[in-house]
Motif scaffolding. Sequence first.
Motif, PDB file in Angstrom:
ATOM      1  N   TYR A  32       0.802  -1.220   0.000  1.00 33.15           N
ATOM      2  CA  TYR A  32       0.000   0.000   0.000  1.00 33.15           C
ATOM      3  C   TYR A  32       0.832   1.266   0.000  1.00 33.15           C
ATOM      4  CZ  TYR A  32      -3.747  -3.265   0.844  1.00 33.15           C
ATOM      5  OH  TYR A  32      -4.623  -4.297   0.714  1.00 33.15           O
ATOM      6  N   ASP A  33       0.241   2.329  -0.599  1.00 35.18           N
ATOM      7  CA  ASP A  33       0.911   3.629  -0.634  1.00 35.18           C
ATOM      8  C   ASP A  33       0.666   4.415   0.651  1.00 35.18           C
ATOM      9  OD1 ASP A  33       1.877   3.407  -3.369  1.00 35.18           O
ATOM     10  OD2 ASP A  33      -0.219   3.538  -3.950  1.00 35.18           O
ATOM     11  N   TYR A  34      -0.456   4.178   1.282  1.00 32.78           N
ATOM     12  CA  TYR A  34      -0.714   4.780   2.587  1.00 32.78           C
ATOM     13  C   TYR A  34      -1.599   3.841   3.390  1.00 32.78           C
ATOM     14  CZ  TYR A  34      -5.348   6.285   0.917  1.00 32.78           C
ATOM     15  OH  TYR A  34      -6.624   6.316   0.426  1.00 32.78           O
ATOM     16  N   LEU A  35      -1.536   3.975   4.725  1.00 31.65           N
ATOM     17  CA  LEU A  35      -2.340   3.151   5.623  1.00 31.65           C
ATOM     18  C   LEU A  35      -3.439   4.018   6.231  1.00 31.65           C
ATOM     19  CD1 LEU A  35       0.574   1.236   7.393  1.00 31.65           C
ATOM     20  CD2 LEU A  35      -0.628   0.642   5.285  1.00 31.65           C
ATOM     21  N   GLU A  36      -4.540   3.396   6.569  1.00 35.06           N
ATOM     22  CA  GLU A  36      -5.722   4.144   6.985  1.00 35.06           C
ATOM     23  C   GLU A  36      -6.184   3.720   8.373  1.00 35.06           C
ATOM     24  OE1 GLU A  36     -10.199   5.034   5.155  1.00 35.06           O
ATOM     25  OE2 GLU A  36      -8.618   4.156   3.904  1.00 35.06           O
ATOM     26  N   ILE A  37      -6.588   4.709   9.165  1.00 33.58           N
ATOM     27  CA  ILE A  37      -7.226   4.439  10.458  1.00 33.58           C
ATOM     28  C   ILE A  37      -8.513   5.259  10.528  1.00 33.58           C
ATOM     29  CG2 ILE A  37      -5.129   3.796  11.718  1.00 33.58           C
ATOM     30  CD1 ILE A  37      -4.997   6.646  12.794  1.00 33.58           C
ATOM     31  N   GLN A  38      -9.464   4.769  11.334  1.00 35.64           N
ATOM     32  CA  GLN A  38     -10.764   5.433  11.428  1.00 35.64           C
ATOM     33  C   GLN A  38     -11.184   5.546  12.899  1.00 35.64           C
ATOM     34  OE1 GLN A  38     -13.366   3.095   8.948  1.00 35.64           O
ATOM     35  NE2 GLN A  38     -12.416   3.811   7.042  1.00 35.64           N
ATOM     36  N   PRO A  39     -12.170   6.403  13.194  1.00 34.27           N
ATOM     37  CA  PRO A  39     -12.631   6.544  14.577  1.00 34.27           C
ATOM     38  C   PRO A  39     -13.018   5.184  15.156  1.00 34.27           C
ATOM     39  CG  PRO A  39     -13.584   8.264  13.218  1.00 34.27           C
ATOM     40  CD  PRO A  39     -12.873   7.338  12.287  1.00 34.27           C
ATOM     41  N   PRO A  75       2.842   6.995   4.895  1.00 36.70           N
ATOM     42  CA  PRO A  75       1.954   7.913   5.611  1.00 36.70           C
ATOM     43  C   PRO A  75       0.715   7.182   6.138  1.00 36.70           C
ATOM     44  CG  PRO A  75       1.817   8.300   3.248  1.00 36.70           C
ATOM     45  CD  PRO A  75       2.938   7.341   3.460  1.00 36.70           C
ATOM     46  N   VAL A  76       0.280   7.564   7.330  1.00 36.97           N
ATOM     47  CA  VAL A  76      -0.946   7.017   7.918  1.00 36.97           C
ATOM     48  C   VAL A  76      -1.988   8.136   7.920  1.00 36.97           C
ATOM     49  CG1 VAL A  76      -2.008   6.013   9.961  1.00 36.97           C
ATOM     50  CG2 VAL A  76       0.341   5.384   9.336  1.00 36.97           C
ATOM     51  N   LEU A  77      -3.186   7.829   7.403  1.00 38.76           N
ATOM     52  CA  LEU A  77      -4.246   8.836   7.271  1.00 38.76           C
ATOM     53  C   LEU A  77      -5.433   8.472   8.146  1.00 38.76           C
ATOM     54  CD1 LEU A  77      -2.544   9.236   4.620  1.00 38.76           C
ATOM     55  CD2 LEU A  77      -4.698   9.865   3.503  1.00 38.76           C
ATOM     56  N   ALA A  78      -5.966   9.473   8.834  1.00 34.87           N
ATOM     57  CA  ALA A  78      -7.207   9.273   9.597  1.00 34.87           C
ATOM     58  C   ALA A  78      -8.376   9.748   8.734  1.00 34.87           C
ATOM     59  CB  ALA A  78      -7.158  10.081  10.891  1.00 34.87           C
ATOM     60  N   THR A  79      -9.331   8.853   8.499  1.00 36.90           N
ATOM     61  CA  THR A  79     -10.492   9.191   7.661  1.00 36.90           C
ATOM     62  C   THR A  79     -11.773   8.916   8.437  1.00 36.90           C
ATOM     63  OG1 THR A  79     -10.643   6.980   6.704  1.00 36.90           O
ATOM     64  CG2 THR A  79      -9.222   8.551   5.565  1.00 36.90           C
ATOM     65  N   THR A  80     -12.858   9.609   8.049  1.00 39.40           N
ATOM     66  CA  THR A  80     -14.111   9.469   8.817  1.00 39.40           C
ATOM     67  C   THR A  80     -14.960   8.293   8.352  1.00 39.40           C
ATOM     68  OG1 THR A  80     -15.424  10.857   7.343  1.00 39.40           O
ATOM     69  CG2 THR A  80     -14.235  11.976   9.099  1.00 39.40           C
ATOM     70  N   ASP A  81     -14.808   7.860   7.087  1.00 43.28           N
ATOM     71  CA  ASP A  81     -15.687   6.834   6.500  1.00 43.28           C
ATOM     72  C   ASP A  81     -17.151   7.237   6.699  1.00 43.28           C
ATOM     73  OD1 ASP A  81     -16.336   4.507   5.154  1.00 43.28           O
ATOM     74  OD2 ASP A  81     -16.476   3.334   6.977  1.00 43.28           O
ATOM     75  N   ALA A  82     -17.439   8.487   6.351  1.00 46.15           N
ATOM     76  CA  ALA A  82     -18.786   9.028   6.602  1.00 46.15           C
ATOM     77  C   ALA A  82     -19.828   8.401   5.682  1.00 46.15           C
ATOM     78  CB  ALA A  82     -18.770  10.543   6.409  1.00 46.15           C
ATOM     79  N   HIS A  83     -20.947   7.973   6.279  1.00 48.26           N
ATOM     80  CA  HIS A  83     -22.075   7.443   5.521  1.00 48.26           C
ATOM     81  C   HIS A  83     -23.262   8.412   5.543  1.00 48.26           C
ATOM     82  CE1 HIS A  83     -19.751   3.831   5.544  1.00 48.26           C
ATOM     83  NE2 HIS A  83     -20.712   3.094   5.024  1.00 48.26           N
ATOM     84  N   PHE A  84     -23.184   9.428   6.393  1.00 47.72           N
ATOM     85  CA  PHE A  84     -24.207  10.467   6.433  1.00 47.72           C
ATOM     86  C   PHE A  84     -23.570  11.714   7.005  1.00 47.72           C
ATOM     87  CE2 PHE A  84     -24.746   7.170   9.656  1.00 47.72           C
ATOM     88  CZ  PHE A  84     -24.476   7.850  10.848  1.00 47.72           C
ATOM     89  N   LEU A  85     -24.263  12.838   6.885  1.00 48.59           N
ATOM     90  CA  LEU A  85     -23.645  14.126   7.206  1.00 48.59           C
ATOM     91  C   LEU A  85     -23.613  14.439   8.703  1.00 48.59           C
ATOM     92  CD1 LEU A  85     -22.363  16.584   5.835  1.00 48.59           C
ATOM     93  CD2 LEU A  85     -24.624  17.625   5.741  1.00 48.59           C
ATOM     94  N   ASN A  86     -24.782  14.414   9.324  1.00 52.77           N
ATOM     95  CA  ASN A  86     -24.880  14.823  10.727  1.00 52.77           C
ATOM     96  C   ASN A  86     -25.202  13.638  11.636  1.00 52.77           C
ATOM     97  OD1 ASN A  86     -24.664  17.676  10.025  1.00 52.77           O
ATOM     98  ND2 ASN A  86     -26.722  17.430   9.173  1.00 52.77           N
ATOM     99  N   PRO A  87     -24.818  13.703  12.919  1.00 54.61           N
ATOM    100  CA  PRO A  87     -25.096  12.584  13.842  1.00 54.61           C
ATOM    101  C   PRO A  87     -26.574  12.187  13.871  1.00 54.61           C
ATOM    102  CG  PRO A  87     -23.615  14.160  14.877  1.00 54.61           C
ATOM    103  CD  PRO A  87     -24.054  14.782  13.591  1.00 54.61           C
ATOM    104  N   GLU A  88     -27.459  13.187  13.789  1.00 55.22           N
ATOM    105  CA  GLU A  88     -28.891  12.883  13.872  1.00 55.22           C
ATOM    106  C   GLU A  88     -29.427  12.173  12.624  1.00 55.22           C
ATOM    107  OE1 GLU A  88     -28.582  17.357  12.796  1.00 55.22           O
ATOM    108  OE2 GLU A  88     -27.508  15.888  14.028  1.00 55.22           O
ATOM    109  N   ASP A  89     -28.622  12.152  11.551  1.00 55.84           N
ATOM    110  CA  ASP A  89     -29.052  11.475  10.319  1.00 55.84           C
ATOM    111  C   ASP A  89     -28.896   9.961  10.398  1.00 55.84           C
ATOM    112  OD1 ASP A  89     -29.522  13.972   9.241  1.00 55.84           O
ATOM    113  OD2 ASP A  89     -27.579  14.103   8.249  1.00 55.84           O
ATOM    114  N   GLU A  90     -28.312   9.476  11.465  1.00 52.18           N
ATOM    115  CA  GLU A  90     -28.079   8.029  11.596  1.00 52.18           C
ATOM    116  C   GLU A  90     -29.380   7.230  11.522  1.00 52.18           C
ATOM    117  OE1 GLU A  90     -26.152   4.801  14.735  1.00 52.18           O
ATOM    118  OE2 GLU A  90     -25.944   6.940  15.116  1.00 52.18           O
ATOM    119  N   ILE A  91     -30.463   7.818  11.996  1.00 56.31           N
ATOM    120  CA  ILE A  91     -31.748   7.122  12.018  1.00 56.31           C
ATOM    121  C   ILE A  91     -32.169   6.680  10.619  1.00 56.31           C
ATOM    122  CG2 ILE A  91     -32.987   9.341  11.941  1.00 56.31           C
ATOM    123  CD1 ILE A  91     -34.242   6.090  13.578  1.00 56.31           C
ATOM    124  N   TYR A  92     -31.857   7.505   9.593  1.00 57.47           N
ATOM    125  CA  TYR A  92     -32.277   7.163   8.224  1.00 57.47           C
ATOM    126  C   TYR A  92     -31.525   5.933   7.717  1.00 57.47           C
ATOM    127  CZ  TYR A  92     -33.882  11.974   8.705  1.00 57.47           C
ATOM    128  OH  TYR A  92     -34.470  13.118   9.163  1.00 57.47           O
TER     129      TYR A  92
END
Length: 779
Positions: A32-39, A75-92
């Motif tokens: 790999y060219d870079y490694l990834e970590i997430q919350p 390089p190690v990158l921290a990414t969000t892996d976001a599936h929705f915009l706001n915390p309250e959108d999780e319900i959808y």
Amino acid sequence: MIVGSACEAGEVFTAIATGESAAEIERIAEFYDYLEIQPTANNSFMIRKGQARNYEHLQSFNTQIVKLGELLNKPVLATTDAHFLNPEDEIYRSIILAVKGMEDGSQPLPLFFRTTKEMLAEFSYLGEAKAFEVVVTNTNLIADSIETLQPIPNKLFPPKILGAEEEIKQMALDNAKLQYGEQLPEIVRERLDFELSSIIGHGYAVLYLIAHKLVRKSNEDGYLVGSRGSVGSSFVATMTEITEVNPLPPHWLCPKCKTSEFVIDGSVANGFDLPNKNCLCGAVFQKNGHNIPFAVFMGFEGDKTPDIDLNFSGEYQAKIHKFTEELLGKENVFRAGTISTVAEKNAYGFVKKYFEKKGFSASEAYIASFSEGCVGVKRTSGQHPGGLMVVPYDMEIFDVTPVQYPAEAKDTGIITTHFDYHSIHDALVKLDNLGHDVPTIIKDLSEMSSIDPNSVAFDDVLTLSLFSSTEAVGLTPEQLLGSTVATFGIPEFGTKFVREMLRDTNPKKFSELVRISGFSHGTDVWLGNAKDLIVSKTAKVGEVISARDDIMIYLIDKGLERKHAFTIMENVRKGKGLSALDAETMKAAKVPNWYIESCRKIKYLFPKAHAAAYVMMAFRIAYFKVHEPLPFYAASFSVKAEDFDAEMICNGLERLKREYELLERKGKEISGKEEVLMPIMELAIEMYLRGFEFMQVDLQRSHCKKFRIVDGKILPPLCSLSGLGGNAALNIERERDVRPFTSIEDMQTRARINKTVTEVMRTHGCLVGMDETDQMTLF
């Protein structure tokens, strides 16, 4: 290519989480060219599954990846892996996953888009300096190392046919001279010159030539083609026989000496409304002209990519698609891909089902508030019903888009563009070769009668009367289910909604039918808008806005600058309303306030050319209803054959009326199948009342899918029996034509008919007199 190690499902994270040896982990990470970590919360499901002890354990996985990056100088990158915009959108997301049966649907998973500040706090356990490095420094490092890429070209690559420009120009001029004379009237010559310079100058002649060849092929094979969209706004399209809509101002034209007379003062809305008169040479003038500006089709400057949409017979559509491949090369023609999203009705069902599973009782308003957040989410990929994307012979499809099987259905053999056709429609030409019932009906009408559908006069008084009264069918409104018009079975005008529109407008001219078609296809054009203006007598039918072209023509007549009139039309028809400057300019030109307010309400407007084309086809069918009723009913029922219920409809008027009344009482409780059946029942009731009759479905004589006229009655097809589908009907017909069935058992075996279908046929009386088996009884 720059390759990252991905989320917890990636092989680097998996190797660490499953305790692979340090050497093996290093070997894997080297790729790999870079490694990834997430919350850590992103991977909280691992704790529930027993793959991690706690959050500290999950953090240790990320810490090991950071150290691995230092060891391998990656390089190690921290990414969000976001599936929705706001915390309250999780319900959808939870609602959609739960409905799809995914086990994590009801578990919290905070995959929201985190800010830089939130990400720094998330990775604070790495230390302030390292957190800044993985969240800010390294993410920018990778982002900055990516060159600017344009996945989809920003220019059009039309297909190429040698000599297309000259062929279209010559064809248009030759046809114009054939109809209007060697010395073309100035209004004709100017329109042709302007259009041809725009079409040829912008490289669109090939699109016209392809459309011409497709329409000609269909016509040669006996099927008329209906145009849709705004292609009828182009006089060149008329002269190259792509559309029958003539966009010139209303005019008389002598078929013998070619004398023409144009009405350009706005006193007549449509050529078919002109009074009949004779030419000085003695011949009867032809009448034509729908008064449609070219700008609606190719833009004010004539540089907009033309979208030529054509309605082919549904039973001929596959053949025209094959012909398109032969014409342009199979390797150059691909089905237009689509992205299907969650619709409002589906979203409501998802939310309701979600709350039911949770055991939570919710009001309709509460459910609706959550369903809004689910609307528009991608469901699956698919294909446009008639759209074909064309790649020039000197390019590959991959220059513009990847390809795929729609909805991953590999067994269909259909390949579509991966990108939704809207995304690539400015790079590749899309041909809309759509399937439609109307050309099929007209083909059947021409075969079952002595009348050529092309000979129908669009000012026939009896036909016009169908749209304002019931007299032409010899019935009263009371007899005809309370309807004040006799448009049952006439495309575009047969629904209850449009019948009520006809009652309110009482049309007496062809131009008014075109306006009504515009009303019925627009959004916020009729209800709460034009209807109120007409009923209150604030304005007449011919004055209110019905199609997008109305606005441009009206404002130009009021003295507005042509470009400004065009811009206002474009904004209104797209639902953008009026700017303050637009409204002031219109007021200064003495445009009434009601007209300005009407513009503000509109969300979508139909093109007049589309309405004109639809009405011309519908009028032909209406003509047969008056003058050749049996072919009309047979052809109209044929396109609805598999929705027809012969057992219920063919057993007399009284039973049919009782069944219809039962469905009417159901109101909103009516099923989808019953809703489709109701207009068929209405048409059948009208047919009975006019003194015509159905025969019973006949095993030996009924066609597999077409209604036929036999002995002055209508013989339904095999597939009109509820439960006996098209394939079973076709099998029966094929085997019957090989040799007669000797018994019911023989029919079941040869035509592959199951017991359920056999019982349907037995109940209807199709099998009377047939032996059960071929076995002979000797004693």
